[in-house]
Design a protein around this motif. Structure first.
Motif, short mmCIF file in Angstrom:
data_model
loop_
_atom_site.label_atom_id
_atom_site.label_comp_id
_atom_site.label_asym_id
_atom_site.label_seq_id
_atom_site.Cartn_x
_atom_site.Cartn_y
_atom_site.Cartn_z
N THR A 17 -67.02 -82.22 -17.10
CA THR A 17 -67.77 -82.04 -15.86
C THR A 17 -66.96 -81.10 -14.97
OG1 THR A 17 -68.98 -83.16 -14.09
CG2 THR A 17 -66.77 -83.98 -14.58
N GLU A 18 -67.45 -80.86 -13.77
CA GLU A 18 -66.74 -80.00 -12.82
C GLU A 18 -66.46 -80.79 -11.55
OE1 GLU A 18 -67.91 -76.00 -10.53
OE2 GLU A 18 -67.73 -75.72 -12.71
N ILE A 19 -65.21 -80.74 -11.11
CA ILE A 19 -64.79 -81.45 -9.91
C ILE A 19 -64.07 -80.46 -9.00
CG2 ILE A 19 -63.44 -83.37 -8.99
CD1 ILE A 19 -63.61 -84.65 -11.78
N ASN A 20 -64.64 -80.22 -7.84
CA ASN A 20 -64.05 -79.27 -6.88
C ASN A 20 -63.72 -77.92 -7.52
OD1 ASN A 20 -64.15 -81.24 -4.83
ND2 ASN A 20 -62.16 -82.07 -5.45
N GLY A 21 -64.65 -77.46 -8.35
CA GLY A 21 -64.49 -76.14 -8.95
C GLY A 21 -63.63 -76.10 -10.19
N LYS A 22 -63.08 -77.25 -10.61
CA LYS A 22 -62.26 -77.30 -11.82
C LYS A 22 -62.95 -78.16 -12.88
CE LYS A 22 -57.67 -76.68 -9.75
NZ LYS A 22 -56.29 -77.26 -9.67
N LYS A 23 -62.63 -77.87 -14.13
CA LYS A 23 -63.30 -78.57 -15.22
C LYS A 23 -62.43 -79.70 -15.78
CE LYS A 23 -66.13 -74.65 -16.69
NZ LYS A 23 -66.50 -73.74 -17.82
N SER A 24 -63.07 -80.84 -15.97
CA SER A 24 -62.40 -81.97 -16.63
C SER A 24 -62.72 -81.93 -18.11
CB SER A 24 -62.87 -83.29 -16.03
OG SER A 24 -64.25 -83.51 -16.31
N ASP A 25 -61.84 -82.54 -18.89
CA ASP A 25 -62.04 -82.53 -20.34
C ASP A 25 -61.28 -83.70 -20.96
OD1 ASP A 25 -62.84 -81.70 -22.87
OD2 ASP A 25 -62.36 -79.59 -22.48
N LEU A 26 -61.47 -83.87 -22.25
CA LEU A 26 -60.75 -84.89 -23.02
C LEU A 26 -59.90 -84.18 -24.05
CD1 LEU A 26 -60.52 -88.03 -23.44
CD2 LEU A 26 -62.11 -87.73 -25.34
N TYR A 27 -58.63 -84.54 -24.11
CA TYR A 27 -57.68 -83.91 -25.02
C TYR A 27 -57.15 -84.96 -26.00
CZ TYR A 27 -57.90 -80.34 -21.42
OH TYR A 27 -58.35 -79.40 -20.53
N THR A 28 -57.01 -84.56 -27.26
CA THR A 28 -56.62 -85.50 -28.30
C THR A 28 -55.31 -85.08 -28.95
OG1 THR A 28 -58.94 -86.03 -28.76
CG2 THR A 28 -57.33 -86.64 -30.42
N LEU A 29 -54.37 -86.03 -29.04
CA LEU A 29 -53.12 -85.83 -29.75
C LEU A 29 -53.16 -86.67 -31.02
CD1 LEU A 29 -50.54 -86.19 -26.81
CD2 LEU A 29 -51.81 -84.16 -27.53
N ILE B 106 -56.49 -88.27 -23.85
CA ILE B 106 -56.09 -88.13 -22.46
C ILE B 106 -57.08 -87.23 -21.73
CG2 ILE B 106 -54.24 -87.35 -20.90
CD1 ILE B 106 -52.35 -87.67 -23.40
N THR B 107 -57.45 -87.60 -20.52
CA THR B 107 -58.25 -86.72 -19.69
C THR B 107 -57.37 -86.13 -18.59
OG1 THR B 107 -60.12 -86.54 -18.15
CG2 THR B 107 -59.03 -88.68 -18.28
N ASN B 108 -57.67 -84.89 -18.21
CA ASN B 108 -56.89 -84.28 -17.14
C ASN B 108 -57.30 -84.77 -15.76
OD1 ASN B 108 -59.35 -82.81 -17.60
ND2 ASN B 108 -58.56 -81.06 -16.47
N VAL C 82 -56.88 -86.88 -8.93
CA VAL C 82 -56.91 -85.42 -8.86
C VAL C 82 -57.12 -84.83 -10.26
CG1 VAL C 82 -55.31 -85.49 -6.90
CG2 VAL C 82 -54.41 -85.03 -9.21
N LEU C 83 -57.51 -83.57 -10.28
CA LEU C 83 -57.73 -82.90 -11.56
C LEU C 83 -56.53 -82.00 -11.85
CD1 LEU C 83 -60.10 -83.07 -13.53
CD2 LEU C 83 -60.92 -80.92 -12.62
N PHE C 84 -55.81 -82.32 -12.90
CA PHE C 84 -54.67 -81.52 -13.33
C PHE C 84 -55.15 -80.30 -14.11
CE2 PHE C 84 -52.78 -85.61 -12.55
CZ PHE C 84 -51.43 -85.39 -12.29
N ASP C 85 -54.38 -79.23 -14.05
CA ASP C 85 -54.59 -78.10 -14.95
C ASP C 85 -53.96 -78.44 -16.28
OD1 ASP C 85 -55.91 -76.40 -13.08
OD2 ASP C 85 -53.97 -75.95 -12.16
N ALA C 86 -54.65 -78.19 -17.36
CA ALA C 86 -54.21 -78.63 -18.68
C ALA C 86 -53.95 -77.47 -19.63
CB ALA C 86 -55.24 -79.57 -19.30
N THR C 87 -52.87 -77.63 -20.41
CA THR C 87 -52.56 -76.71 -21.50
C THR C 87 -52.15 -77.53 -22.71
OG1 THR C 87 -51.72 -75.05 -19.94
CG2 THR C 87 -51.10 -74.79 -22.26
N ILE D 124 -48.93 -82.08 -28.31
CA ILE D 124 -48.39 -81.87 -26.96
C ILE D 124 -49.53 -81.54 -25.99
CG2 ILE D 124 -46.86 -80.49 -25.51
CD1 ILE D 124 -45.16 -79.91 -27.95
N LEU D 125 -49.48 -82.17 -24.82
CA LEU D 125 -50.39 -81.84 -23.73
C LEU D 125 -49.57 -81.69 -22.45
CD1 LEU D 125 -53.29 -81.47 -22.61
CD2 LEU D 125 -53.28 -83.94 -22.14
N GLU D 126 -49.77 -80.56 -21.75
CA GLU D 126 -49.06 -80.31 -20.50
C GLU D 126 -50.05 -80.28 -19.35
OE1 GLU D 126 -47.20 -76.58 -21.29
OE2 GLU D 126 -45.60 -77.44 -22.52
#
Length: 380
Positions: free
Chosen positions: A39-51, A61-63, A144-149, A155-157
């Protein structure tokens, strides 16, 4: 004919490879749908990341809040279990106030009366828990919505800039949370931060662990060991009194494996009454040495063992006392009281107001660094 066959085989191989890499509609091993976290929260995108590792362990993990949504580990029979509480969609995380799995900041746990003084300057914070500031305030890092890499599948940063004055805290704080999954089923969490003004920082992870892999089961039969001879008592508002007391001869003694339910309802002991059960900080014997085990949680039913390591001086053992059956989590399961255990590595609560305790102050030019390892294994 041979060229045609080779071309056909190459086309088939490419199709299979693409299908294996990104199968349409595939759920995670824990049953999560990635689309439900987009989805989009305050102009940033949320997502689900898998390790994932080759041992079969999976961490999702979600950002949004840096939240651990699920952790799949094998039990003593080799059956995979999801051992943390959480929600199936980003909307539940947004709409239902909770700390499930979150990266807590800027200051984990409580700050007394929502105020502290640093270098002669008094800072007033929003009060959101019995007159105190809890877990960074009502709009702490968990919302808050973190920026994710994601450099690779282990690894998730996550990064977030908390602005000067956000939730009342001073300084523009550049924060980073890194999740690293090892091949031996250890989830390492590294916290880093830098500031342009003197501030206080105390970050942790707030996962609710249920090692039975069944939130319908309470934590009473699980075995807990805490490598600690002392704890910090609390008053009736859950605020540390400033004392550091021995666990010797009290219901706070977990130096040997002890079932959580054996003493948790002994409200004749004032600390269990004040905490509504266990919700206290233990002073670790590990001397900030991350190679030493800080705490161990074990489910006799599944054989799943969780060892916690940290370079922090304290750990908060919270027994899920305020889960009250009003929240439906993953797969529609209602989370009842004490359906999980939190083991939050940290500076002691209210450290900014307790000058003799390990400092949480961060100054310009310094780097905040904290580390936690959740290591899973099986006892057969």
């Amino acid at each position: 004919m041979k060229k045609v066959c080779l071309a056909a085989l190459a086309t088939l191989f490419l199709a299979v490879s693409c299908t294996e890499k990104a199968p349409v509609g595939k759920l995670t091993d824990s049953g999560l749908d990635k689309k439900n976290f987009e989805t989009e929260i305050n102009g940033k995108k949320s997502d689900l990341y898998t390790l994932r590792n080759t041992s079969g362990m999976e961490v999702c993990i979600t950002n949004f809040g840096g939240r651990i949504v699920s952790i799949m580990v094998p039990d003593k029979d080799g059956k995979m279990k999801d051992v943390v509480l959480g929600f199936d969609s980003i909307q539940d995380y947004i709409n239902i106030p909770s700390d499930f799995g979150a990266a807590i900041g800027r200051y984990a746990n409580r700050i007394g009366n929502g105020t502290f003084e640093l270098d002669g300057v008094k800072y007033d914070l929003p009060k959101n828990n019995f007159g105190h500031t809890l877990h960074g305030g009502p709009k702490g890092f968990q919302y808050v919505l973190f920026d994710a890499t994601q450099p690779d599948d282990k690894i998730l940063e996550l990064t977030y800039l908390a602005k000067d004055g956000e939730e009342g805290f001073p300084g523009n704080l550049k924060s980073k949370v890194t999740y690293i999954l090892s091949e031996d089923n250890a989830l390492q969490i590294k916290y880093e931060a830098e500031t342009d003004k003197p501030t206080v920082v105390n970050m942790t992870n707030h996962s609710y662990f249920n090692l039975d892999g069944d939130p319908n089961v309470k934590n009473s039969d699980w075995l807990l060991t805490i490598n600690s001879d002392k704890y910090t008592p609390v008053d009736s508002t859950f605020m540390t009194t400033g004392e550091i007391l021995t666990v010797e001869g009290t219901d706070m003694d977990f130096r040997k494996p002890t079932t959580i339910g054996s003493r948790i309802d002994n409200y004749s002991f004032i600390q269990l009454k004040n905490g509504n059960g266990y919700d206290h900080n233990w002073v670790l014997n590990t001397n900030n040495d991350i190679s030493k085990i800080a705490a161990t949680l074990e489910s006799p039913k599944t054989g799943i063992v969780l060892d916690v390591y940290t370079n922090e001086p304290g750990i908060q053992f919270y027994a899920g006392n305020f889960l009250d059956g009003t929240v439906k989590g993953k797969k529609g399961i209602v989370y009842q009281q004490r359906a999980a255990v939190c083991l939050e590595t940290q500076k002691y609560p209210d450290t900014p107001n307790k000058k003799d305790w390990p400092s949480a102050t961060l100054r310009p030019g310094e780097k905040y660094s904290s580390e936690t390892i959740f290591k899973f294994s099986v006892k057969k």
